[in-house]
Design a protein around this motif. Sequence first.
Motif, mmCIF file in Angstrom:
data_model
loop_
_atom_site.group_PDB
_atom_site.id
_atom_site.type_symbol
_atom_site.label_atom_id
_atom_site.label_comp_id
_atom_site.label_asym_id
_atom_site.label_seq_id
_atom_site.Cartn_x
_atom_site.Cartn_y
_atom_site.Cartn_z
ATOM 1 N N GLU A 1 9.740 2.074 -9.555
ATOM 2 C CA GLU A 1 9.940 0.651 -9.256
ATOM 3 C C GLU A 1 9.769 0.378 -7.762
ATOM 4 N N HIS A 2 10.216 1.315 -6.934
ATOM 5 C CA HIS A 2 10.077 1.135 -5.498
ATOM 6 C C HIS A 2 8.614 1.258 -5.076
ATOM 7 N N VAL A 3 7.881 2.175 -5.697
ATOM 8 C CA VAL A 3 6.447 2.313 -5.421
ATOM 9 C C VAL A 3 5.732 1.000 -5.735
ATOM 10 N N LEU A 4 6.057 0.378 -6.860
ATOM 11 C CA LEU A 4 5.456 -0.902 -7.227
ATOM 12 C C LEU A 4 5.837 -1.990 -6.218
ATOM 13 N N ALA A 5 7.096 -2.016 -5.791
ATOM 14 C CA ALA A 5 7.534 -3.009 -4.804
ATOM 15 C C ALA A 5 6.790 -2.814 -3.482
ATOM 16 N N GLN A 6 6.570 -1.558 -3.089
ATOM 17 C CA GLN A 6 5.820 -1.277 -1.865
ATOM 18 C C GLN A 6 4.390 -1.818 -1.979
ATOM 19 N N GLN A 7 3.785 -1.619 -3.128
ATOM 20 C CA GLN A 7 2.407 -2.100 -3.357
ATOM 21 C C GLN A 7 2.355 -3.624 -3.277
ATOM 22 N N GLY B 1 4.397 -5.534 -1.696
ATOM 23 C CA GLY B 1 4.621 -5.891 -0.297
ATOM 24 C C GLY B 1 3.337 -5.836 0.507
ATOM 25 N N ARG B 2 2.568 -4.764 0.331
ATOM 26 C CA ARG B 2 1.300 -4.628 1.063
ATOM 27 C C ARG B 2 0.297 -5.692 0.634
ATOM 28 N N GLU B 3 0.240 -5.989 -0.667
ATOM 29 C CA GLU B 3 -0.760 -6.919 -1.183
ATOM 30 C C GLU B 3 -0.403 -8.391 -0.965
ATOM 31 N N ALA C 1 9.160 -5.683 9.419
ATOM 32 C CA ALA C 1 7.948 -6.270 8.851
ATOM 33 C C ALA C 1 7.665 -7.638 9.435
ATOM 34 N N LYS C 2 6.367 -7.970 9.417
ATOM 35 C CA LYS C 2 5.911 -9.335 9.662
ATOM 36 C C LYS C 2 5.644 -9.921 8.283
ATOM 37 N N VAL C 3 6.357 -10.961 7.952
ATOM 38 C CA VAL C 3 6.259 -11.565 6.623
ATOM 39 C C VAL C 3 5.075 -12.514 6.570
ATOM 40 N N ARG C 4 4.231 -12.334 5.579
ATOM 41 C CA ARG C 4 3.100 -13.237 5.337
ATOM 42 C C ARG C 4 3.599 -14.444 4.559
ATOM 43 N N GLN C 5 4.267 -14.176 3.447
ATOM 44 C CA GLN C 5 4.822 -15.236 2.601
ATOM 45 C C GLN C 5 5.844 -14.610 1.670
ATOM 46 N N TRP D 1 3.206 -9.841 0.348
ATOM 47 C CA TRP D 1 4.306 -10.384 1.128
ATOM 48 C C TRP D 1 4.286 -10.064 2.611
ATOM 49 N N TYR D 2 3.678 -8.958 2.995
ATOM 50 C CA TYR D 2 3.746 -8.544 4.401
ATOM 51 C C TYR D 2 2.381 -8.533 5.072
ATOM 52 N N GLU D 3 2.347 -8.957 6.338
ATOM 53 C CA GLU D 3 1.159 -8.807 7.172
ATOM 54 C C GLU D 3 1.091 -7.386 7.709
ATOM 55 N N SER D 4 2.249 -6.863 8.082
ATOM 56 C CA SER D 4 2.345 -5.498 8.604
ATOM 57 C C SER D 4 3.799 -5.048 8.491
ATOM 58 N N TYR D 5 4.003 -3.739 8.572
ATOM 59 C CA TYR D 5 5.365 -3.215 8.606
ATOM 60 C C TYR D 5 5.378 -1.830 9.216
ATOM 61 N N THR D 6 6.542 -1.441 9.704
ATOM 62 C CA THR D 6 6.766 -0.085 10.189
ATOM 63 C C THR D 6 8.048 0.430 9.557
ATOM 64 N N VAL D 7 8.073 1.730 9.352
ATOM 65 C CA VAL D 7 9.259 2.395 8.819
ATOM 66 C C VAL D 7 9.607 3.533 9.769
ATOM 67 N N GLN D 8 10.848 3.577 10.169
ATOM 68 C CA GLN D 8 11.343 4.672 11.000
ATOM 69 C C GLN D 8 12.532 5.301 10.286
ATOM 70 N N VAL D 9 12.604 6.618 10.339
ATOM 71 C CA VAL D 9 13.731 7.352 9.775
ATOM 72 C C VAL D 9 14.366 8.128 10.919
ATOM 73 N N ALA D 10 15.665 7.962 11.095
ATOM 74 C CA ALA D 10 16.364 8.629 12.194
ATOM 75 C C ALA D 10 17.683 9.204 11.685
#
Length: 97
Positions: free
Chosen positions: A66-72, A74-76, A8-12, A78-87
């Motif tokens: 709780e994780h769904v709320l944290a994701q929301q 984050g988007r609103e 992620a790119k952190v906004r604040q 804390w984060y400017e952008s993010y990527t998620v990769q699963v391997a």
Amino acid sequence: MFVVIFRAKVRQTDNEYAQVAARMRELALGQFGCLEFTAVTEGQDEIALSYWPSEGHIRAWKAHSEHVLAQQLGRERWYESYTVQVAEVTREYRVEL
């Protein structure tokens, strides 16, 4: 074993961010089968690696309320952008000296 790579790119960040991050780590490790969780922030760049026994564990974690709320949040906030990769981890080497 699977790894989730969150970049992620952190906004604040603020006190709530630290509390939410600690709670998410606690939930992932304690209730959802996460095997290991490591996060590092340098400037605006954040990377988190979490290791899981199966994709089913990852899906359950992603859908938890709780994780769904944290994701929301984050988007609103804390984060400017993010990527998620699963391997899938197909090989691992370890050397202890």
